[in-house]
Enzyme design. Structure first.
Site, mmCIF file in Angstrom:
data_model
loop_
_atom_site.group_PDB
_atom_site.id
_atom_site.type_symbol
_atom_site.label_atom_id
_atom_site.label_comp_id
_atom_site.label_asym_id
_atom_site.label_seq_id
_atom_site.Cartn_x
_atom_site.Cartn_y
_atom_site.Cartn_z
ATOM 1 N N LYS A 137 0.818 -1.225 0.000
ATOM 2 C CA LYS A 137 0.000 0.000 0.000
ATOM 3 C C LYS A 137 0.852 1.276 0.000
ATOM 4 O O LYS A 137 0.502 2.248 -0.667
ATOM 5 C CB LYS A 137 -0.959 -0.006 1.192
ATOM 6 C CG LYS A 137 -2.092 -1.016 1.031
ATOM 7 C CD LYS A 137 -3.086 -0.929 2.174
ATOM 8 C CE LYS A 137 -4.288 -1.833 1.917
ATOM 9 N NZ LYS A 137 -5.284 -1.759 2.983
ATOM 10 N N ASP A 184 -10.571 2.535 1.892
ATOM 11 C CA ASP A 184 -10.824 1.786 3.134
ATOM 12 C C ASP A 184 -11.654 2.593 4.141
ATOM 13 O O ASP A 184 -12.651 2.099 4.681
ATOM 14 C CB ASP A 184 -9.497 1.378 3.792
ATOM 15 C CG ASP A 184 -8.893 0.130 3.161
ATOM 16 O OD1 ASP A 184 -9.641 -0.675 2.581
ATOM 17 O OD2 ASP A 184 -7.661 -0.040 3.253
HETATM 18 P P1 NAP Z 1 -0.840 -3.178 10.301
HETATM 19 O O1 NAP Z 1 -0.539 -2.004 9.421
HETATM 20 O O2 NAP Z 1 0.154 -4.277 10.414
HETATM 21 O O3 NAP Z 1 -1.110 -2.581 11.776
HETATM 22 C C1 NAP Z 1 -1.421 -3.417 12.831
HETATM 23 C C2 NAP Z 1 -1.698 -2.582 14.101
HETATM 24 O O4 NAP Z 1 -2.175 -3.491 15.082
HETATM 25 C C3 NAP Z 1 -0.490 -1.887 14.688
HETATM 26 O O5 NAP Z 1 -0.883 -0.660 15.236
HETATM 27 C C4 NAP Z 1 -0.025 -2.860 15.792
HETATM 28 O O6 NAP Z 1 0.521 -2.213 16.923
HETATM 29 C C5 NAP Z 1 -1.328 -3.454 16.237
HETATM 30 N N1 NAP Z 1 -1.200 -4.819 16.713
HETATM 31 C C6 NAP Z 1 -0.830 -5.913 15.997
HETATM 32 N N2 NAP Z 1 -0.901 -7.010 16.749
HETATM 33 C C7 NAP Z 1 -1.305 -6.612 17.988
HETATM 34 C C8 NAP Z 1 -1.553 -7.291 19.208
HETATM 35 N N3 NAP Z 1 -1.414 -8.607 19.321
HETATM 36 N N4 NAP Z 1 -1.950 -6.555 20.267
HETATM 37 C C9 NAP Z 1 -2.089 -5.228 20.174
HETATM 38 N N5 NAP Z 1 -1.858 -4.523 19.047
HETATM 39 C C10 NAP Z 1 -1.476 -5.223 17.955
HETATM 40 O O7 NAP Z 1 -2.213 -3.852 9.873
HETATM 41 P P2 NAP Z 1 -3.446 -3.186 9.094
HETATM 42 O O8 NAP Z 1 -3.202 -3.251 7.640
HETATM 43 O O9 NAP Z 1 -3.733 -1.869 9.716
HETATM 44 O O10 NAP Z 1 -4.624 -4.224 9.389
HETATM 45 C C11 NAP Z 1 -5.162 -4.354 10.691
HETATM 46 C C12 NAP Z 1 -6.341 -5.340 10.659
HETATM 47 O O11 NAP Z 1 -7.407 -4.783 9.899
HETATM 48 C C13 NAP Z 1 -5.994 -6.671 9.992
HETATM 49 O O12 NAP Z 1 -6.598 -7.715 10.711
HETATM 50 C C14 NAP Z 1 -6.602 -6.554 8.615
HETATM 51 O O13 NAP Z 1 -6.974 -7.818 8.089
HETATM 52 C C15 NAP Z 1 -7.836 -5.703 8.923
HETATM 53 N N6 NAP Z 1 -8.314 -4.962 7.755
HETATM 54 C C16 NAP Z 1 -9.602 -5.149 7.385
HETATM 55 C C17 NAP Z 1 -10.098 -4.463 6.296
HETATM 56 C C18 NAP Z 1 -11.528 -4.673 5.882
HETATM 57 O O14 NAP Z 1 -11.902 -4.309 4.751
HETATM 58 N N7 NAP Z 1 -12.355 -5.217 6.747
HETATM 59 C C19 NAP Z 1 -9.295 -3.549 5.581
HETATM 60 C C20 NAP Z 1 -7.971 -3.374 6.000
HETATM 61 C C21 NAP Z 1 -7.491 -4.088 7.099
HETATM 62 P P3 NAP Z 1 1.993 -1.560 16.944
HETATM 63 O O15 NAP Z 1 1.827 -0.232 16.266
HETATM 64 O O16 NAP Z 1 2.303 -1.478 18.374
HETATM 65 O O17 NAP Z 1 2.861 -2.518 16.167
#
Ligand code: NAP
Length: 277
Positions: free
Chosen positions: A71, A107
Site C-alpha cells: 500500500k 478503506d
Molecule cells: P498493520 O498495518 O500491520 O497494523 C497493525 C496494528 O495493530 C499496529 O498498530 C499494531 O501495533 C497493532 N497490533 C498488531 N498485533 C497486535 C496485538 N497482538 N496486540 C495489540 N496490538 C497489535 O495492519 P493493518 O493493515 O492496519 O490491518 C489491521 C487489521 O485490519 C488486519 O486484521 C486486517 O486484516 C484488517 N483490515 C480489514 C479491512 C476490511 O476491509 N475489513 C481492511 C484493511 C485491514 P503496533 O503499532 O504497536 O505494532
C-alpha cells in the site's frame, strides 16, 4: 461469465493474496452490471510492485486493488494521488488511464459507508475511538475526522505510532489510554489480534483494552471478518454493545473501486450475496 477478446481486466496485488475475497466481490459486480470485465488475484512479492504496475499498464488493465505489503509503495509510484492518499502515504486502489496511474484510498470511506448503511451511524459530532495505528487504523482515523467526528481517540500498543495516527485528525485526534474508551460512541478495533485463536485473544486483548468495559449505547466494530465474530466483538456484545465485523467495510471499499473504474453504480446487493455465499 464468458471471456472474450474484448474482456477488460482488473485485479488485486498482494502477498499473500490467495485468500482474498476481492475476486468474488468484483466479479459478482461485473456480472450484475452486465459488463465484459474480469478480476483476478496476482501474488506479487515485496519489492516487485513497480514491475507489476508497469506490466499492468502495458497490458491495459483498468485498475488494481492493492493490499499488504504494497500500500505504501502504491502511493509512492502513482502519477496522481487523492487528498486521502497524500495524507496517509498509502493507497489501496490504482486506476490506469491515458493520463497515468491514479492512487486512491477507499478503506476509510468503505467503513463509514457500511456503518451508515447498516446502522445509520453518522460520525459528525460523535466521540470515536480507534484501537491500533497501522494502515487500516490510520485510514479510519482520517475518514472519521473528515466526516466531522468531535473526537478521535487512538489507543495503540506502541505510543509513538498512536501519536502519529492521531495527528491525521488535527484538532480532534489524540492518543488515549484504554480506560478512556468507555465514553466513546464508536469504537473501531483495527488490530489483527482477532485473527489469533480465541484463547490467545482473551489472554492479550489488543493494547490492553478490555471489551467487557464497553457496552450499552456503544457501537463496536472489529475490522477482522474471519472469524465472523472475534472474541473481542463477542465480549463487547455480551455487555450490550451493538457490534459489526469488517465484512461490510470490505464490501464497501470494493464497491467504491467498482464505481471508480467502471463509472457504474455498484450493485451492492449482488456483492453482498456473493460474499455471503
Ligand atoms: P498493520 O498495518 O500491520 O497494523 C497493525 C496494528 O495493530 C499496529 O498498530 C499494531 O501495533 C497493532 N497490533 C498488531 N498485533 C497486535 C496485538 N497482538 N496486540 C495489540 N496490538 C497489535 O495492519 P493493518 O493493515 O492496519 O490491518 C489491521 C487489521 O485490519 C488486519 O486484521 C486486517 O486484516 C484488517 N483490515 C480489514 C479491512 C476490511 O476491509 N475489513 C481492511 C484493511 C485491514 P503496533 O503499532 O504497536 O505494532
Amino acid at each position: 461469465m464468458r471471456l472474450s477478446a474484448r474482456t477488460e481486466l482488473a485485479g488485486v496485488v498482494g502477498s499473500p493474496v490467495r485468500h482474498s475475497l476481492s475476486p468474488v466481490l468484483h466479479n459478482a459486480a461485473y456480472e450484475a452490471l452486465g459488463l465484459d470485465w474480469a478480476y483476478l488475484a496476482f501474488e506479487v512479492a515485496p519489492g516487485d510492485l513497480g514491475a507489476a504496475v508497469r506490466g499492468a499498464t502495458a497490458l491495459g488493465l483498468r485498475g488494481l486493488s492493492v493490499t499488504t505489503p504494497h500500500k505504501d509503495e502504491a502511493a509512492a509510484l502513482a502519477d496522481h494521488r487523492s487528498p486521502a492518499v497524500r495524507r496517509l502515504g498509502a493507497a489501496n486502489t490504482l486506476t490506469f488511464s491515458g493520463g497515468g496511474t491514479a492512487a486512491d484510498s477507499t478503506d476509510g470511506a468503505g467503513l463509514l459507508a457500511d456503518l451508515s448503511e447498516s446502522l445509520g451511524f453518522d460520525p459528525a459530532g460523535s466521540r470515536c475511538a480507534v484501537i491500533g495505528a497501522g494502515g487500516a487504523a490510520r485510514a479510519v482515523v482520517l475518514a472519521l475526522a473528515e466526516a466531522g467526528a468531535a473526537e478521535v481517540l487512538v489507543v495503540n500498543r506502541t505510543p509513538l505510532r498512536a501519536f502519529r495516527a492521531a495527528s491525521l485528525a488535527p484538532g480532534v485526534g489524540r492518543m488515549a489510554k484504554p480506560d478512556e474508551l468507555d465514553a466513546a460512541d464508536l469504537v473501531v478495533q483495527a488490530t489483527p489480534s482477532g485473527m489469533l485463536g480465541a484463547d490467545r485473544q482473551e489472554q492479550a486483548w489488543p493494547a490492553g483494552v478490555d471489551p467487557s468495559r464497553l457496552g450499552s449505547g456503544q457501537i463496536v466494530v472489529d475490522l477482522v471478518y474471519d472469524p465472523a465474530e472475534t472474541a473481542f466483538l463477542r465480549q463487547a456484545a455480551r455487555f450490550g454493545a451493538v457490534t459489526r465485523n469488517g465484512l461490510g467495510m470490505l464490501v464497501h471499499q470494493a464497491a467504491l473501486q467498482v464505481a471508480l473504474w467502471t463509472g457504474e453504480h455498484p450493485p451492492l446487493r449482488a456483492m453482498w450475496a456473493a460474499v455471503s455465499r
